[in-house]
Design a protein around this motif. Structure first.
Motif, PDB file in Angstrom:
ATOM      1  N   SER A 210      41.380  43.814  46.987  1.00  0.00           N
ATOM      2  CA  SER A 210      42.027  44.382  45.796  1.00  0.00           C
ATOM      3  C   SER A 210      41.003  45.689  45.652  1.00  0.00           C
TER       4      SER A 210
ATOM      5  N   VAL B 120      42.164  45.026  41.218  1.00  0.00           N
ATOM      6  CA  VAL B 120      41.964  43.658  40.549  1.00  0.00           C
ATOM      7  C   VAL B 120      40.715  42.931  40.719  1.00  0.00           C
TER       8      VAL B 120
ATOM      9  N   PHE C 113      43.643  41.733  36.273  1.00  0.00           N
ATOM     10  CA  PHE C 113      43.946  43.228  36.611  1.00  0.00           C
ATOM     11  C   PHE C 113      43.190  44.119  35.736  1.00  0.00           C
TER      12      PHE C 113
ATOM     13  N   GLU D  20      50.022  47.451  38.938  1.00  0.00           N
ATOM     14  CA  GLU D  20      50.095  45.764  38.846  1.00  0.00           C
ATOM     15  C   GLU D  20      51.488  45.264  39.359  1.00  0.00           C
TER      16      GLU D  20
ATOM     17  N   TRP E 154      48.649  34.869  41.320  1.00  0.00           N
ATOM     18  CA  TRP E 154      49.427  35.455  39.863  1.00  0.00           C
ATOM     19  C   TRP E 154      49.743  34.373  39.126  1.00  0.00           C
TER      20      TRP E 154
END
Length: 237
Positions: free
Chosen positions: A179, A183, A192, A206, A231
């Protein structure tokens, strides 16, 4: 996949069929660290790649490319910074201060700390000079939606917000996301980043990333997160 970590700075090696792609060789010590790992595991560096142009993601890249003869690949916007057609934006210090939980999530490493300071003089951006680093000028652009060079199955994702050139790499077959700084992780969960130059772009990125069924999160800073749905539980500081 191998993670090399100094303090909070993560460098990833994607290995396969004798070839190795290095992602985010951000510290001056990265070439030695990569060489040490490959001396044990085997393989040859064929490509050096970065998620964005901050010095703690690219400062080790020039030496690594010189030593290995590997190709260099940077996000399309980062290449624009190098040729002067675009100017990078970097988060304000007040924004940087917000990610303190990540900064204390791993033991302080002296090599990482000194490398962070020295790396800014070698390559990358974040200071008043804009983009630094003649050793990066051979870079080829990483384009959104295209395959990641050198390793099959990985896709390039443009995820601006932390910076305008922020980029992530997605491997659908293993549900793995590298990421960059879009992130982070803290408290064992994805985060995030609040360290942004553009909150609207960050929110859009996001949404794009949340649409992916991520099981393995490999952040630019902080520890990896592995769970059935990364998530499902996201940290908020």
């Amino acid at each position: 996949m191998t993670r090399l970590s100094r303090w909070i700075f993560n460098c990833y090696l994607i290995r396969g069929d004798g070839a190795c792609v290095v992602v985010d060789a951000g510290l001056p010590a990265s070439p030695d660290d990569v060489a040490g790992v490959l001396a044990v595991l085997g393989g040859t560096v064929t490509a050096v790649i970065a998620t964005h142009g901050h010095s703690d993601h690219v400062a080790g890249a020039p030496a690594l490319v010189t030593e290995t003869g590997a190709s260099l690949h940077l996000p399309e916007a980062t290449v624009g910074y190098l040729d002067g057609t675009q100017r990078p934006r970097t988060p304000a210090l007040a924004k940087v201060a917000q990610i303190w939980p990540t900064l204390v999530s791993q033991p302080l490493d002296l090599t990482g700390l000194t490398g962070f300071v020295k790396g800014a003089q070698i390559a990358g951006y974040g200071g008043a000079k804009g983009m630094v680093g003649d050793g990066l000028r051979t870079a080829r652009p990483l384009v959104d939606g295209q395959p990641l060079p050198g390793v099959p199955g990985w896709e390039i994702l443009s995820v601006p917000g932390h910076t305008d050139d922020s980029t992530a790499f997605w491997h659908a077959g293993s549900a793995t996301l590298i990421s960059g700084d879009a992130v982070l992780s803290a408290d064992g969960r994805a985060w995030f980043t609040p360290e942004t130059v553009d909150d609207d772009l960050a929110r859009s990125s996001e949404r794009r990333l949340r649409a992916l069924k991520v099981e393995h999160l490999l952040p630019g800073h902080g520890l990896p997160v592995h769970r059935r749905d990364v998530w499902a539980e996201v940290t908020c500081h």
